[in-house]
Design a protein around this motif. Structure first.
Motif, PDB file in Angstrom:
ATOM      1  N   GLY A 521       0.807  -1.211   0.000  1.00 39.06           N
ATOM      2  CA  GLY A 521       0.000   0.000   0.000  1.00 39.06           C
ATOM      3  C   GLY A 521       0.833   1.250   0.000  1.00 39.06           C
ATOM      4  N   GLY A 522       2.128   1.134   0.293  1.00 31.76           N
ATOM      5  CA  GLY A 522       3.019   2.298   0.211  1.00 31.76           C
ATOM      6  C   GLY A 522       3.186   2.688  -1.252  1.00 31.76           C
ATOM      7  N   THR A 523       3.334   4.013  -1.484  1.00 33.07           N
ATOM      8  CA  THR A 523       3.353   4.464  -2.882  1.00 33.07           C
ATOM      9  C   THR A 523       4.555   3.942  -3.634  1.00 33.07           C
ATOM     10  OG1 THR A 523       4.406   6.508  -2.167  1.00 33.07           O
ATOM     11  CG2 THR A 523       2.025   6.562  -2.514  1.00 33.07           C
ATOM     12  N   ALA A 524       5.627   3.522  -2.896  1.00 30.47           N
ATOM     13  CA  ALA A 524       6.814   3.042  -3.601  1.00 30.47           C
ATOM     14  C   ALA A 524       7.083   1.580  -3.273  1.00 30.47           C
ATOM     15  CB  ALA A 524       8.018   3.914  -3.272  1.00 30.47           C
ATOM     16  N   TYR A 525       6.043   0.892  -2.848  1.00 24.22           N
ATOM     17  CA  TYR A 525       6.237  -0.502  -2.435  1.00 24.22           C
ATOM     18  C   TYR A 525       6.809  -1.336  -3.584  1.00 24.22           C
ATOM     19  CZ  TYR A 525       5.295  -5.217  -0.699  1.00 24.22           C
ATOM     20  OH  TYR A 525       5.425  -6.498  -0.307  1.00 24.22           O
ATOM     21  N   ARG A 526       6.333  -1.022  -4.786  1.00 21.53           N
ATOM     22  CA  ARG A 526       6.780  -1.813  -5.926  1.00 21.53           C
ATOM     23  C   ARG A 526       8.248  -1.562  -6.269  1.00 21.53           C
ATOM     24  NH1 ARG A 526       2.909  -1.781 -10.922  1.00 21.53           N
ATOM     25  NH2 ARG A 526       3.048   0.456 -10.602  1.00 21.53           N
ATOM     26  N   ALA A 527       8.770  -0.420  -5.773  1.00 23.93           N
ATOM     27  CA  ALA A 527      10.156  -0.090  -6.090  1.00 23.93           C
ATOM     28  C   ALA A 527      11.077  -0.375  -4.907  1.00 23.93           C
ATOM     29  CB  ALA A 527      10.248   1.382  -6.489  1.00 23.93           C
ATOM     30  N   ARG A 528      10.613  -1.254  -3.981  1.00 25.92           N
ATOM     31  CA  ARG A 528      11.419  -1.485  -2.774  1.00 25.92           C
ATOM     32  C   ARG A 528      12.676  -2.289  -3.090  1.00 25.92           C
ATOM     33  NH1 ARG A 528       7.547  -4.988  -3.404  1.00 25.92           N
ATOM     34  NH2 ARG A 528       7.856  -7.212  -2.952  1.00 25.92           N
ATOM     35  N   ILE A 529      13.621  -2.216  -2.148  1.00 26.39           N
ATOM     36  CA  ILE A 529      14.821  -3.062  -2.255  1.00 26.39           C
ATOM     37  C   ILE A 529      14.567  -4.300  -1.446  1.00 26.39           C
ATOM     38  CG2 ILE A 529      17.256  -3.246  -1.604  1.00 26.39           C
ATOM     39  CD1 ILE A 529      17.552  -0.278  -2.168  1.00 26.39           C
ATOM     40  N   THR A 530      14.818  -5.431  -2.079  1.00 31.54           N
ATOM     41  CA  THR A 530      14.502  -6.688  -1.395  1.00 31.54           C
ATOM     42  C   THR A 530      15.736  -7.328  -0.808  1.00 31.54           C
ATOM     43  OG1 THR A 530      14.643  -7.733  -3.556  1.00 31.54           O
ATOM     44  CG2 THR A 530      12.444  -7.176  -2.738  1.00 31.54           C
ATOM     45  N   GLU A 531      16.944  -6.884  -1.223  1.00 28.01           N
ATOM     46  CA  GLU A 531      18.164  -7.477  -0.662  1.00 28.01           C
ATOM     47  C   GLU A 531      18.160  -7.254   0.851  1.00 28.01           C
ATOM     48  OE1 GLU A 531      18.055  -6.413  -3.557  1.00 28.01           O
ATOM     49  OE2 GLU A 531      19.433  -7.505  -4.863  1.00 28.01           O
ATOM     50  N   PRO A 532      18.381  -8.323   1.633  1.00 25.81           N
ATOM     51  CA  PRO A 532      18.357  -8.160   3.080  1.00 25.81           C
ATOM     52  C   PRO A 532      19.454  -7.224   3.549  1.00 25.81           C
ATOM     53  CG  PRO A 532      18.562 -10.480   2.426  1.00 25.81           C
ATOM     54  CD  PRO A 532      18.667  -9.685   1.180  1.00 25.81           C
ATOM     55  N   GLY A 533      19.095  -6.334   4.448  1.00 22.64           N
ATOM     56  CA  GLY A 533      20.077  -5.412   5.021  1.00 22.64           C
ATOM     57  C   GLY A 533      20.298  -4.175   4.182  1.00 22.64           C
ATOM     58  N   MET A 534      19.731  -4.146   2.981  1.00 20.91           N
ATOM     59  CA  MET A 534      19.945  -2.982   2.132  1.00 20.91           C
ATOM     60  C   MET A 534      18.658  -2.224   1.859  1.00 20.91           C
ATOM     61  SD  MET A 534      22.663  -4.140  -0.712  1.00 20.91           S
ATOM     62  CE  MET A 534      24.198  -4.947  -0.336  1.00 20.91           C
ATOM     63  N   GLU A 535      17.590  -2.585   2.526  1.00 25.97           N
ATOM     64  CA  GLU A 535      16.308  -1.982   2.240  1.00 25.97           C
ATOM     65  C   GLU A 535      16.363  -0.472   2.374  1.00 25.97           C
ATOM     66  OE1 GLU A 535      16.870  -4.316   4.468  1.00 25.97           O
ATOM     67  OE2 GLU A 535      15.565  -6.044   4.144  1.00 25.97           O
ATOM     68  N   MET A 536      15.493   0.181   1.601  1.00 21.36           N
ATOM     69  CA  MET A 536      15.506   1.637   1.667  1.00 21.36           C
ATOM     70  C   MET A 536      14.182   2.170   2.182  1.00 21.36           C
ATOM     71  SD  MET A 536      14.961   3.084  -2.201  1.00 21.36           S
ATOM     72  CE  MET A 536      13.493   2.759  -3.162  1.00 21.36           C
ATOM     73  N   GLY A 537      14.236   3.419   2.640  1.00 21.28           N
ATOM     74  CA  GLY A 537      13.020   4.157   2.920  1.00 21.28           C
ATOM     75  C   GLY A 537      12.987   5.351   1.997  1.00 21.28           C
ATOM     76  N   GLY A 538      11.797   5.982   1.862  1.00 22.91           N
ATOM     77  CA  GLY A 538      11.791   7.111   0.936  1.00 22.91           C
ATOM     78  C   GLY A 538      10.452   7.767   0.818  1.00 22.91           C
ATOM     79  N   LYS A 539      10.318   8.605  -0.151  1.00 20.84           N
ATOM     80  CA  LYS A 539       9.064   9.285  -0.376  1.00 20.84           C
ATOM     81  C   LYS A 539       8.972   9.662  -1.841  1.00 20.84           C
ATOM     82  CE  LYS A 539       5.179  11.220   0.702  1.00 20.84           C
ATOM     83  NZ  LYS A 539       4.719  10.773  -0.629  1.00 20.84           N
ATOM     84  N   THR A 540       7.829   9.350  -2.415  1.00 24.18           N
ATOM     85  CA  THR A 540       7.604   9.719  -3.809  1.00 24.18           C
ATOM     86  C   THR A 540       7.069  11.140  -3.887  1.00 24.18           C
ATOM     87  OG1 THR A 540       5.366   8.885  -3.642  1.00 24.18           O
ATOM     88  CG2 THR A 540       7.031   7.365  -4.499  1.00 24.18           C
TER      89      THR A 540
END
Lengths: 630, 381
Positions: A521-540
């Protein structure tokens, strides 16, 4: 004949007397000559010796080699290349046109150049070498050398010329060098050398003084015509200083390729120390062309291009931040105590204020939203409400604490300040009073608000680095001994100062940014980083370029893709990673790219992922980092 | 009474050769050798193009000088007016040729050499005046009318030369002629009178000068006015001289000369080069040699038994003195640049030839010093 004798004796007496008088006068005149010689050669000798040396000795400047620019790993970014040029000396060549004609059969020598050489020949003395062509390839050099016996008066000279191996990839960061213009002359004779180049933009311009070095001198003996007879002494100059910049060249190249053909820019920062790891702006241009000298046609093409290749969009492009501005409003709201993280606002899809209706991007509304949900889904109505509660000046104050609406003292020329509106600003600038509606629009980063990509990156860094007022910089402290004075944004010994914002509030905003990318449901969920330990946060963010009229709204808003390029929305994204222990942040703006989540977020994801992969400290404990809790 | 050239009742040819003033010849050779060295230096250490040619000319002129020295002085006395008139005629010829369209032509091309009548006149005038005053007694010189002819003899060639225009040579003719009048016993107050009138006439004379002559004088008065134009030569010459210092920069080491800052270094400005390379010491040495030559001239003149010989000898000596004095004075900035070469040293054929003819006559006077000559040129005793 005694008479005659007597008379002759008389004459002889007169003659002898007068001869002696004459002799005395002559002695006096010789004395005058000797006196004059004594005056010239003994009394005034020193003065004349100086004058004779002034006559005979010319001081020639030896231009120092320009300092190299390398990236954080020592990769050379701006270097001095040998420039082989072929010169012709009239007095040795004899028949100049015939010699040039033979030369033209060996190397490419356009008719235009031949005419220029003939023109210069007429103006210059016979022994002055005139450049026939520059930038010869090795093959051309050897062809000329092999045929040297047939080419009287032709010689190959070697000079140094600035070369940017990465060309367009770094054009906006490094800038370029070019011939000195009239207005840049400072009286430094070095600048008056015909081949001298000066930094005109980017790092080349900001640190020109350091890169330039100090000229050496060569004393040569010249004759009355100015011909050099021999060198009397030589004092080598100091080469320009090498400058190490914070950029990671590979990351920069990756960023430029990733944003590709778009008219876009991206900035990647180290959130703790302000190192700029990549600063991309497309389209680029070839800085080598400026060094060589642009043709009028090339120049025309560059300035008429609507995508603005000459503008460094990362620092000089000013855009409405759109929803990326919502963190500022959220933080201001928490800071001012006008809401709590859990307090909900109902979103019916729009908000009424007086006669006006302010729409949410989701036509049918989000329903009840708390802060985290509002951020995650980028609910406009929630932020209209926050803005309404705060008033424009409290939003402006928070914006400024986060580095918006001001230049940041960055190392590159041309940095713009963006715009954070306030009541006073509007009154002073436009002479009109502030409307509450404008506060609402500002609450979602539209209206008057303008930011640069660099500012957005700095804002993100300050949001996630524990609350310190980091500033961006391009110069590495380790390499920049003495550069500290100019690289004023370098991490101070005491660290950057704290912004004085509650760590708890910052944590709430940061976690809501994490939700944007990592929760369904997050606006950038589809663009998330899936590599463990490298996940990002952000805002569109999606910034409107034009106003949508009521008529259009009724007729059904046109899809972005159906609009001409110039009227499409800007796509924005700001992000940081890793999500649990933020180290890097990134701001991406794609001009007229469409939606932030669809266009900008995937780019930011790739950039942050690549940044983390290239981190040489990866896997090492973070304790080593210069970190200061606010 | 014989009009032969060499036969003499008292001396054979061999005796005459023995009587020659060999020390003076040696002195002339030494001075000319200095000249060859300077010409060698002027060509940046090459015998060509000047030094070798000057040596050949000097050899020829030396032979001519010896021949002239052996000729009986009475021969010259008899022919003095003819020679003077011949030289005057030549001056008129170049003047006319110049008017016809050869520009400022000063010479007649004889194929072998280019003859400059004005140079010839320097000797011819002295011959003519010496001849005139030989025939005029001491008392007669006091009569103003007796001075009309000699003044005309000086004035005519001087005006012709001035018209060429050659200010330097005209000046030399006037000064040498005046010196002769002085030696002949013309009353001193007359010189003062003429000198006073001359000073008063300067403004008129100024108007008669050509533009470039005026410029030369103005530039002389203030060379810094026009450092790259007319003043350039004088300034560069003084720099060269001054920078030479006491001992000079060394042979072939004169930067002003060899880097071409110095103009005309093989001709008019050759003294400057010498003084730059050998300093005050070299310059004084050369002036010393010249003074020695002058001393010989005085000795010969005072020793001669006839008024003609005395006047001829000292007239030629004064002429030589004027050469080097004017040249050195002009390169050191004491006088305007008037184009007088340094005697025996500057490159150039006519001046050398004239000078050597003069020395030939001087030596002739020495050889025939004991001859007494009557007022009309008939032998006495």
């Amino acid at each position: 004949m005694p008479m005659l004798k007597d008379r002759d004796q008389e004459r002889q007496k007169v003659f002898t007397r007068r001869a002696l008088l004459l002799g005395g006068a002559q002695l006096g005149m010789v004395g005058a000559l000797l006196g004059r010689l004594y005056y010239l050669q003994v009394v005034e000798a020193d003065r004349y010796r100086v004058l004779a040396d002034d006559n005979r000795i010319n001081i020639r400047l030896l231009p120092p080699p320009r300092g190299e620019i390398v990236d954080r790993f020592g990769m050379p970014l701006a270097i001095n290349e040998k420039n082989y040029r072929v010169v012709i000396v009239r007095e040795q060549a004899g028949n100049v046109p015939a010699t040039l004609e033979r030369l033209g059969r060996l190397i490419d020598l356009p008719e235009r150049e031949v005419r220029r050489v003939m023109r210069e020949m007429k103006r210059k003395r016979a022994f002055v070498p005139i450049t026939a062509r520059e930038n010869l390839t090795w093959e051309e050099v050897s062809r000329v050398e092999v045929n040297a016996p047939d080419l009287p008066g032709i010689a190959i000279e070697v000079g140094l010329t600035r070369f940017y191996p990465y060309s367009e990839t770094l054009a906006h960061v490094l800038g370029y060098v070019a011939a000195v213009s009239e207005s840049e002359l400072t009286g430094d004779p070095l600048l008056e050398l015909p081949d001298f180049r000066i930094g005109k933009n980017g790092v080349e311009r900001t640190y020109d003084e350091y890169l330039r070095g100090k000229a050496g001198t060569s004393q040569v003996e010249v004759n009355a015509l100015g011909r050099v007879i021999r060198e009397l002494s030589r004092e080598d100059g100091t080469p320009g200083r090498r400058i190490e910049i914070t950029l990671d060249m590979e990351l920069q190249r990756y960023a430029m390729e990733r944003i590709g053909e778009e008219s876009a820019s991206a900035v990647i920062l180290d959130v703790h120390n302000g190192d700029v790891l990549a600063l991309a702006s497309t389209p680029g241009f070839d800085p080598n062309a400026f060094n060589r000298g642009l043709t009028p046609k090339e120049w025309e093409e560059l300035i008429s291009n609507e995508r603005g290749p000459l503008t460094n969009k990362a620092i000089a492009g000013q855009y409405a931040p759109g929803s990326t501005y919502k963190m500022v409003v959220a933080l201001a709201a928490l800071d001012a105590g006008v809401t709590t993280p859990n307090q909900r606002v109902f979103c019916p899809g729009h908000m009424e204020l007086g006669d006006s209706r302010f729409h949410c991007w989701k036509r049918h509304g989000h329903g009840h939203m708390d802060m985290r949900d509002a951020m995650k889904q980028s609910c406009d109505v929630y932020f209209y409400e926050m803005a309404k509660r705060l008033g424009i000046n409290r939003i402006a104050a928070m914006s400024e604490r986060l580095g918006l609406g001001q230049t940041l003292g960055f190392d590159l020329p041309g940095e713009r300040s963006g715009l954070i509106p306030s009541r006073e600003w509007k009154q002073a600038r436009l002479g009109k009073s502030w409307h509450q509606g404008e506060t609402l629009i500002a609450g979602i980063g539209q209206g008057y608000v303008l930011t640069t990509p660099l500012q957005l990156a700095v804002m993100t860094a300050r949001l996630v680095n524990g609350g310190i007022a980091v500033k961006p910089h391009l110069i590495r402290r380790e390499a920049g001994d003495g550069l500290g004075a100019l690289g004023s944004n370098l991490v101070p010994d005491s660290g950057f100062p704290s912004m004085g914002i509650s760590a708890e509030h910052l944590r709430i905003v940061r976690e809501s940014m994490a939700a944007v990318t990592n929760e369904q449901g997050g606006t950038a969920y589809r663009a998330r980083i899936t590599e463990p330990g490298m996940e990002m946060g952000g805002k569109t963010g999606t910034a409107q370029v034009r106003r949508i009229t009521m008529a259009e709204r009724l007729a059904g808003v046109k899809k972005n893709e159906d609009l001409p390029w110039k009227f499409r929305d800007h796509a924005l994204f700001v992000g940081y990673a890793p999500v649990n222990m933020p180290r890097y942040c990134c701001a991406v703006i794609v001009e007229h790219g469409g939606g932030g989540s669809a266009v900008a977020a995937p780019i930011a994801r790739d950039l942050l992922l690549e940044t983390q992969r290239r981190d040489p400290a990866r896997g090492r404990p973070l304790a080593a980092l210069p970190r200061r809790e606010g | 009474m014989s009009f032969g050239l060499f036969n003499n009742r008292d001396m054979t040819l061999g005796q005459k050769l023995l009587q020659m003033n060999w020390m003076l010849i040696l002195l002339l050779i030494v001075i000319c050798t200095v000249g060859f060295a300077m010409l060698y230096s002027a060509a940046n250490g090459n015998w060509q193009p000047w030094a070798v040619r000057q040596m050949m000319r000097f050899s020829a002129a030396l032979g001519l000088m010896v021949i002239i020295a052996l000729i009986d002085v009475r021969f010259w006395m008899r022919w003095a007016y003819v020679i003077y008139l011949g030289a005057l005629a030549l001056l008129v010829v170049v003047e006319v040729a110049g008017d016809i369209g050869m520009g400022a032509q000063r010479w007649i091309d004889l194929g072998v050499i280019q003859l400059q009548p004005s140079e010839v006149m320097k000797v011819a005038l002295i011959l003519g005046l010496a001849r005139y005053f030989h025939g005029v007694g001491h008392e007669e010189t006091a009569r103003p009318l007796m001075l009309l002819l000699p003044i005309a003899m000086i004035g005519a060639p001087a005006l012709l030369v001035l018209k060429q225009p050659d200010l330097g040579t005209a000046g030399m003719l006037i000064m040498a002629g005046t010196a002769l009048l002085f030696l002949a016993g013309v009353r001193i107050w007359k010189f003062l009178l003429v000198g006073g009138i001359g000073l008063a006439c300067i403004p008129i004379a100024w108007g008669l000068l050509r533009e470039y002559q005026k410029n030369r004088i103005l530039t002389f008065l203030n060379p810094e006015n026009d450092p790259l134009g007319a003043g350039y030569h004088i300034i560069q010459s003084q720099i060269a001289l001054g920078s030479g210092g006491v001992f000079g920069k060394g042979f072939l080491q004169g930067s002003q000369s060899h880097l071409q800052f110095l103009p005309e270094k093989q001709t008019d400005f050759i003294f400057t080069m010498l003084a730059e390379e050998f300093g005050l010491a070299g310059a004084t040495g050369l002036i010393g040699l010249y003074v020695l030559v002058i001393c010989y001239g005085f000795a010969i003149a005072l020793r001669a038994r006839s008024q003609f010989a005395r006047l001829l000898a000292l007239g030629l000596t004064v002429n030589f003195f004027l050469y080097f004095f004017i040249n050195i004075a002009m390169v050191t900035g004491l006088m305007p640049v008037v184009g007088i070469p340094l005697p025996l040293i500057s490159y150039g054929g006519t001046a050398l030839l004239t000078l050597m003819i003069g020395f030939g006559l001087l030596m002739g006077v020495y050889i025939h010093r004991d001859l007494r000559i009557g007022r009309s040129g008939i032998d006495e005793d």
